[in-house]
Design a protein around this motif. Structure first.
Motif, PDB file in Angstrom:
ATOM      1  N   TRP A   1      -3.227  12.927 -11.908  1.00 31.68           N
ATOM      2  CA  TRP A   1      -2.314  11.564 -11.284  1.00 31.68           C
ATOM      3  C   TRP A   1      -1.320  10.810 -12.512  1.00 31.68           C
ATOM      4  O   TRP A   1      -0.406  10.871 -11.795  1.00 31.68           O
TER       5      TRP A   1
ATOM      6  N   SER B   1      -3.911   6.045  -3.159  1.00 32.67           N
ATOM      7  CA  SER B   1      -3.044   6.740  -3.950  1.00 32.67           C
ATOM      8  C   SER B   1      -3.368   8.111  -4.138  1.00 32.67           C
ATOM      9  O   SER B   1      -3.172   9.153  -4.321  1.00 32.67           O
ATOM     10  N   ILE B   2      -4.760   8.132  -5.736  1.00 32.75           N
ATOM     11  CA  ILE B   2      -5.398   9.516  -6.052  1.00 32.75           C
ATOM     12  C   ILE B   2      -5.650   9.694  -5.092  1.00 32.75           C
ATOM     13  O   ILE B   2      -5.029  11.358  -5.221  1.00 32.75           O
TER      14      ILE B   2
ATOM     15  N   ARG C   1      -7.754 -17.748  -3.446  1.00 33.76           N
ATOM     16  CA  ARG C   1      -8.252 -16.498  -2.143  1.00 33.76           C
ATOM     17  C   ARG C   1      -6.731 -15.227  -2.097  1.00 33.76           C
ATOM     18  O   ARG C   1      -7.499 -14.002  -2.026  1.00 33.76           O
TER      19      ARG C   1
ATOM     20  N   ILE D   1      -5.348  -3.957  -4.681  1.00 33.51           N
ATOM     21  CA  ILE D   1      -4.643  -3.259  -6.073  1.00 33.51           C
ATOM     22  C   ILE D   1      -5.313  -2.346  -5.754  1.00 33.51           C
ATOM     23  O   ILE D   1      -5.452  -1.169  -5.743  1.00 33.51           O
ATOM     24  N   GLY D   2      -7.193  -2.618  -6.461  1.00 39.28           N
ATOM     25  CA  GLY D   2      -7.635  -1.755  -6.301  1.00 39.28           C
ATOM     26  C   GLY D   2      -8.177  -0.880  -5.804  1.00 39.28           C
ATOM     27  O   GLY D   2      -8.198   1.013  -5.767  1.00 39.28           O
ATOM     28  N   LEU D   3      -7.792  -1.064  -4.654  1.00 36.64           N
ATOM     29  CA  LEU D   3      -8.382   0.016  -3.147  1.00 36.64           C
ATOM     30  C   LEU D   3      -6.669   0.940  -2.475  1.00 36.64           C
ATOM     31  O   LEU D   3      -7.191   2.206  -2.668  1.00 36.64           O
TER      32      LEU D   3
ATOM     33  N   PHE E   1      -4.959   1.842  -6.025  1.00 32.67           N
ATOM     34  CA  PHE E   1      -5.548   3.052  -6.834  1.00 32.67           C
ATOM     35  C   PHE E   1      -6.076   4.035  -5.719  1.00 32.67           C
ATOM     36  O   PHE E   1      -5.808   5.449  -5.874  1.00 32.67           O
ATOM     37  N   LEU E   2      -7.539   3.870  -5.490  1.00 30.66           N
ATOM     38  CA  LEU E   2      -7.635   5.001  -4.815  1.00 30.66           C
ATOM     39  C   LEU E   2      -7.285   6.606  -3.937  1.00 30.66           C
ATOM     40  O   LEU E   2      -7.587   6.893  -3.517  1.00 30.66           O
TER      41      LEU E   2
ATOM     42  N   VAL F   1     -11.595  -8.855  -7.501  1.00 27.91           N
ATOM     43  CA  VAL F   1     -12.283  -7.760  -6.613  1.00 27.91           C
ATOM     44  C   VAL F   1     -13.400  -8.583  -6.392  1.00 27.91           C
ATOM     45  O   VAL F   1     -14.143  -8.692  -5.474  1.00 27.91           O
TER      46      VAL F   1
ATOM     47  N   LEU G   1     -13.948   4.491  -7.222  1.00 26.83           N
ATOM     48  CA  LEU G   1     -12.919   4.662  -8.158  1.00 26.83           C
ATOM     49  C   LEU G   1     -13.401   5.565  -9.566  1.00 26.83           C
ATOM     50  O   LEU G   1     -12.708   6.021 -10.096  1.00 26.83           O
TER      51      LEU G   1
ATOM     52  N   SER H   1      -6.875 -13.322  -4.701  1.00 26.34           N
ATOM     53  CA  SER H   1      -8.202 -12.270  -4.905  1.00 26.34           C
ATOM     54  C   SER H   1      -8.169 -11.012  -3.981  1.00 26.34           C
ATOM     55  O   SER H   1      -8.894  -9.968  -4.516  1.00 26.34           O
ATOM     56  N   LEU H   2      -7.749 -11.155  -2.725  1.00 30.40           N
ATOM     57  CA  LEU H   2      -7.105 -10.446  -1.908  1.00 30.40           C
ATOM     58  C   LEU H   2      -6.941  -8.993  -2.492  1.00 30.40           C
ATOM     59  O   LEU H   2      -6.254  -8.004  -1.949  1.00 30.40           O
TER      60      LEU H   2
ATOM     61  N   ALA I   1      -5.700  -8.637  -5.281  1.00 28.41           N
ATOM     62  CA  ALA I   1      -6.677  -7.976  -6.465  1.00 28.41           C
ATOM     63  C   ALA I   1      -7.484  -7.012  -5.501  1.00 28.41           C
ATOM     64  O   ALA I   1      -7.757  -4.962  -5.935  1.00 28.41           O
ATOM     65  N   THR I   2      -7.795  -6.938  -4.417  1.00 27.67           N
ATOM     66  CA  THR I   2      -9.230  -5.775  -4.422  1.00 27.67           C
ATOM     67  C   THR I   2      -8.380  -4.949  -3.477  1.00 27.67           C
ATOM     68  O   THR I   2      -8.328  -4.044  -3.706  1.00 27.67           O
TER      69      THR I   2
END
Lengths: 327, 295
Positions: A142, B49-50, B33, B42-44, B46-47, A108, A131, B36-37, B39-40
């Motif tokens: 969750w 999904s929550i 690259r 994945i982070g988004l 999660f947000l 990230v 987050l 990294s994309l 990973a980003t």
């Protein structure tokens, strides 16, 4: 307010020097004392937290001695308590969470500092920070209602069938797929600390002097080579500090872990087995312990141990990040 | 640094070798690259999904009774009114008490303690408190205010939340005051103003948008805190504004309802979870936009 601020300008300096000087020095004294007192108050606060937890836990330390640290017994009926299982659970979930979160956080941060188009940088950065703002109890719900069922239906059966057969590491992936357990807790923790680590990494990556990167690009290095050969070596100490900060958070996280760890006082070889952590034991058992009981003392002793653990980790983190803090 | 780059950058004599090397480096770059994309992403995810879960489950459970009824036994269509009110009372009181203390500490660190040993210790301790497990602060307040005074109380909850918000305000106050150029301070002192006027009327005013940002972020943080309230204000199923008695709060109600076996309680927990997340996220967005407009 405006007037008061400009008052000294309009007042002739020699008009009433002694009175004005005395009034301002009195104001200065009061304000300085208040600021110093507030600083001292913060010291006092941390000191009293340590002392209160230690005194509260003293009966347990006296009753079980140093063996309290590794005894795996936890029996409220016979009043035998040990911290072994919960210390183990705390460290295993936190370390596992770090292992899961760091690569993603690095990705990230790499994306945000080097790859992302400028217009996307802020929205994605804000999303990652949001987050971090979600309360931990929300992560717990969750995790319990969404992630745990997914784990028990898909992820764990698949892992048990494939990895569980392997010699050696297979033991880590055996047992019934409950959904909750050590691994699920670590996963939720990883998601929770991901934004903290990513934000620290992004901030320190941005502090690399552009001329360093430009020289590497000028030599023909690719973006990845610049990251690997210039940015990471330049920032590695601060990156380690950010990881320790995440570890410190993971050690003491309570609500999210309590929901998904399965809450059993045993050490299982399988990552899918239930367990507990110091924080989850304290949160769950506190309501059932009576004032002045040995159990309450044992819980406070657990709190003291957790405090020492997180203090060490956070102090290391701050020491590693000192270069960045000086800015 | 140079040793890492050398093998890749050393000129290859053979053009075929050079081309292969170039391709390999390009491939490594491409893989990095893409990862990294991912990973980003994945982070988004999660947000997203929550938030999606909260909106889906929370809106389904949201009705007027959530805001007009107090918590009731399962099956009798209760609401969260007392929990919302209890949370508001405790959060507001903790903010009102904690903000001045935190601002004074931050001011001390930025204006009085530059380079002093005591100041460094205070800064270190405040940063430790900032990241210390909040459940321990609950245990501490239990020892300090619950045991000696004969029971769980709203004030104990307020005390725990106050201890959590102080270091947040300290950090932002110090950071924001450090951004103020020293020439401004010198100008004020040069006019003959005493130091406290310089700080209160000039430095605080210059840093105010940043400090308010910190306070809002602090409010967002303590509004969602659950663990420290377990041992302090405990929770209460009835309407209560008496701070000397156990006091309900939204996070505690969510915690006990989400773990219950009753479907209508679980739905109420989702409604509460949506409320609290929306409040926290809005506070965060507000704080961030305030900071940007202040700059």
């Amino acid at each position: 307010m405006q007037q008061a601020a400009t008052l000294p300008l309009g007042t002739p300096m020699g008009a009433r020097p002694r009175r004005g000087a005395r009034a301002s020095s009195l104001g200065d004294t009061i304000f300085r004392v208040a600021c110093h007192a507030a600083g001292g108050f913060v010291l006092l606060l941390l000191g009293s937290i340590i002392i209160a937890l230690f005194i509260g836990g003293l009966p347990a330390f006296q009753a079980f001695g140093i063996g309290f640290l590794w005894s795996t017994e936890w029996d409220p009926v016979t009043e035998v308590f040990g911290a072994g299982v919960s210390i183990y659970g705390t460290i295993v979930t936190a370390v596992l969470a770090i292992l899961l979160a760091v690569p993603v956080a690095f990705g990230v941060a790499f994306y945000l500092t080097e790859l992302s188009p400028a217009w996307l940088r802020r929205p994605i950065g804000t999303a990652v920070e949001l987050l971090a703002a979600v309360p931990s109890i929300i992560y717990g719900m969750w995790g319990f209602f969404m992630i745990a069922p997914l784990m028990s239906q898909y992820v764990q059966p698949a892992a048990i069938d494939s990895l569980g057969e392997l010699p050696g590491i297979g033991a880590l992936f055996q047992g019934p797929p409950f959904g909750t357990g050590i691994f699920t807790a670590a996963l939720i923790l990883a998601i929770m600390i991901l934004p903290f680590i990513a934000a620290t990494m992004r901030d320190v990556f941005e502090q690399v002097p552009p001329v360093f990167k430009e020289s590497a690009y000028g030599l023909g290095a690719t973006t990845w080579e610049v990251m690997k050969g210039v940015v990471l070596p330049y920032t590695r100490i601060s990156v380690a500090g950010g990881i320790m900060l995440g570890l410190g958070r993971a050690l003491g996280e309570t609500m999210a872990v309590t929901f998904v760890i399965g809450n059993a006082n045993r050490i299982s070889t399988s990552l899918f087995g239930p367990g507990n952590t110091i924080a989850s034991v304290v949160a769950l058992e506190f309501g059932e312990s009576e004032t002045d009981s040995l159990k309450l003392a044992a819980l406070l002793a657990l709190g003291f141990i957790l405090f020492v653990l997180s203090f060490i980790v956070l102090a290391i983190s701050r020491w590693l990040l000192r270069a960045r803090l000086k800015g | 640094m140079s040793t890492t780059l050398q093998p890749a950058l050393a000129p290859a004599k053979d053009p075929a070798v050079a081309a292969r090397l170039g391709r390999r480096r390009k491939r490594a770059d491409g893989i990095a690259r893409i990862l990294s994309l991912v990973a980003t992403g994945i982070g988004l995810v999660f947000l997203a999904s929550i938030l999606a879960t909260l909106f889906y489950k929370g809106f389904g459970a949201m009705d007027l009774a959530v805001f007009t009824e107090v918590t009731k036994p399962p099956g009798s269509n209760g609401g969260l009114l007392n929990a919302i009110a209890g949370s508001l009372i405790q959060v507001v009181l903790a903010t009102v008490i904690g903000t001045p203390i935190g601002m004074l500490v931050g001011t001390y660190l930025a204006e009085y303690a530059k380079g002093s040993a005591f100041g460094n210790v205070v800064r270190f301790v405040s940063d430790i408190l900032l990241s210390a497990p909040s459940i321990l602060i609950g245990l501490f307040v239990y020892q300090l205010l619950v045991l000696p005074f004969g029971g769980f109380s709203g004030w104990a909850g307020v005390a725990a939340l106050t201890i959590i918000i102080i270091p947040i305000v300290v950090r932002t106050t110090e950071d924001m005051l450090s951004l103020i150029p020293n020439t401004l301070r010198e100008a004020v002192i040069g006019l003959g103003a005493p130091k406290w006027k310089m700080i209160v009327l000039v430095c605080w005013r210059a840093a105010i948008s940043g400090i308010i940002t910190g306070i809002l972020l602090g409010v967002a943080r303590i509004a969602g805190e659950t663990a420290p309230l377990l041992f302090t204000s405990l929770g209460n199923n009835a309407w209560s504004t008496d701070l000397t008695r156990p006091m309900p709060s939204l996070p505690i109600t969510i915690y006990s309802y989400a773990g219950s076996p009753f479907q209508d309680w679980i739905e109420l927990a989702w409604a509460g979870a949506l409320l609290i997340t929306l409040a926290v996220l809005l506070l965060n967005i507000l704080a961030r936009s305030l900071l940007r407009s202040g700059k």
